[in-house]
Design an enzyme around this catalytic site. Structure first.
Site, short mmCIF file in Angstrom:
data_model
loop_
_atom_site.label_atom_id
_atom_site.label_comp_id
_atom_site.label_asym_id
_atom_site.label_seq_id
_atom_site.Cartn_x
_atom_site.Cartn_y
_atom_site.Cartn_z
N LYS A 22 36.82 -25.02 5.38
CA LYS A 22 35.53 -25.76 5.15
C LYS A 22 35.13 -27.09 5.43
O LYS A 22 36.02 -28.06 5.10
CB LYS A 22 35.39 -25.48 3.35
CG LYS A 22 34.31 -24.73 2.89
CD LYS A 22 34.21 -24.52 1.53
CE LYS A 22 33.09 -23.50 1.52
NZ LYS A 22 32.62 -23.42 0.04
N HIS A 164 9.83 -37.42 -10.78
CA HIS A 164 9.77 -38.32 -12.03
C HIS A 164 11.47 -38.63 -12.36
O HIS A 164 12.15 -38.11 -11.53
CB HIS A 164 9.34 -37.32 -13.02
CG HIS A 164 10.06 -36.14 -13.21
ND1 HIS A 164 10.18 -34.99 -12.68
CD2 HIS A 164 10.91 -35.84 -14.47
CE1 HIS A 164 11.05 -34.17 -13.31
NE2 HIS A 164 11.49 -34.66 -14.19
N PHE A 306 38.48 -24.79 -16.35
CA PHE A 306 39.74 -25.63 -16.34
C PHE A 306 39.18 -27.04 -16.53
O PHE A 306 39.56 -27.79 -17.13
CB PHE A 306 40.36 -25.62 -15.07
CG PHE A 306 41.42 -26.82 -14.73
CD1 PHE A 306 42.55 -26.71 -15.64
CD2 PHE A 306 41.50 -27.64 -13.98
CE1 PHE A 306 43.52 -27.48 -15.67
CE2 PHE A 306 42.15 -28.76 -13.93
CZ PHE A 306 43.32 -28.81 -14.72
#
Ligand SMILES: [Zn+2]
Ligand SMILES: [Zn+2]
Length: 340
Positions: A22, A164, A306
């Site tokens: 990845k 905001h 976890f």
């Protein structure tokens, strides 16, 4: 290969476990694509002309007869200022009425801006409003904790489009805030130094997690970052509370903040994020052991069993990778800049 890492200041652990194959840019695909929005919406209480839909502002900054920033009490807040702060017991259980201060910082009259697309003067005005409200709220003797934060996008906890941020002040100092302070006190007792100043020095020495440095600020993805692309902005000058920031430092911080958020905008395809401005509790503005900072957490992934059970976060992008990726991203938002 995965690795445990400890946060030098809080002593919390994380696991850095990069997911195979990845690349950082792949995380952009996880974020929600937002459609363009108009600069005005008739049904938005924060848009220009709809001021009557909010309570009276507690702070206002105008430019040429037009308001630029309005800070208003939050109508839908979990805490209210008109209750007694006293504590009581229900059997053995401690309780207190929901006393507190909740305000919304309406950052601009324009509905379709965000910090990554604002002028530096607009961002400086927001940062000045934070300081002035923090100073003012600090005068309240019942208040001990002031949180200033920005939730951007639904994954970060807001469905309100209009730009905001929020301020919530409470009498309570929860363990989540108290524990790191106690760790910082212990560090100070042992070494005589601020643990955050030491951390900043170490990050500067190791260099690889730094995204940018200016005269007054250092922005980096910390050694024990809990999530991909988590970043922190620290003032290089030791100061425990944001109330001590001066106007020149605000101008510098405005640039750093826009650059960091612009890099996220371009690098991760306008992700949802939270940023949080953390200061020492009210009354501890001048202590030598604590250090204010701004943390930016893009909402990528959700804490699972976890993480919830152990408090140990699994970060799938090494902070060195996050920093290296962000360093190379152009922070200037162009083209479809009307997407909030
Ligand atoms: Zn609006
Ligand atoms: Zn310090």
């Amino acid at each position: 290969m995965s690795e445990f890492r400890q946060n030098m200041a809080t002593k919390e652990w994380v696991i850095v476990a990069p997911s195979r194959g990845k690349r950082p840019s792949d995380f952009a695909k996880l974020t929600i694509k937002r459609p363009p929005v108009p600069s005005f919406r008739a049904d938005c209480p924060f848009c220009l002309g709809n001021e009557a839909q909010t309570p009276e502002p507690v702070y206002i900054k105008s430019v040429a007869d037009k308001w630029q920033i309005r800070v208003v009490p939050n109508k839908y807040a979990a805490l209210q200022p008109d209750l007694a702060a006293a504590r009581s017991y229900v059997g053995s259980f401690l309780s207190a009425k929901g006393y507190g201060i909740a305000e919304v910082v309406v950052e601009t009259p324009e509905h379709n801006k965000t910090i990554a697309t604002m002028q530096l003067s607009e961002i400086s005005a927001i940062l000045t409003a934070y300081r002035e409200r923090q100073k003012e709220i600090s005068k309240n003797e019942a208040i001990n904790l002031i949180m200033i934060f920005r939730n951007y996008g639904p994954l970060a906890g807001t469905s309100l489009e209009h730009p905001h941020s929020q301020i919530i002040a409470t009498p309570m100092l929860p363990p989540h805030v108290r524990n790191p302070i106690e760790q910082a006190v212990m560090h100070f007792d042992k070494y005589g130094t601020c643990v955050y100043c030491d951390m900043i020095e170490e990050e500067r020495r190791q260099k690889e997690r730094i995204v940018l440095e200016t005269e007054n600020f250092l922005a980096f993805c910390p050694w024990a970052a809990r999530t991909p692309f988590e970043a922190r902005i620290y003032p290089k000058r030791h100061a425990a509370s944001y109330v001590s920031i001066n106007d020149k430092e605000i101008e510098d911080l405005a640039g750093v903040l826009r650059t960091m958020l612009g890099k996220l905008y371009n690098g991760l395809d306008n992700p949802d994020y939270n940023y949080i401005l953390r200061s020492a509790p009210v009354g501890d503005e001048d202590v030598r052991y604590s250090h204010w900072y701004l943390m930016i957490i893009p909402k990528i992934g959700t804490p699972a069993g976890f993480e919830i059970g152990s408090g140990i976060y699994i970060n799938t992008v090494a902070p060195e990778e996050s920093a290296s990726y962000l360093r190379d991203i152009n922070p200037e938002v162009t083209g479809e800049a009307t997407i909030i």
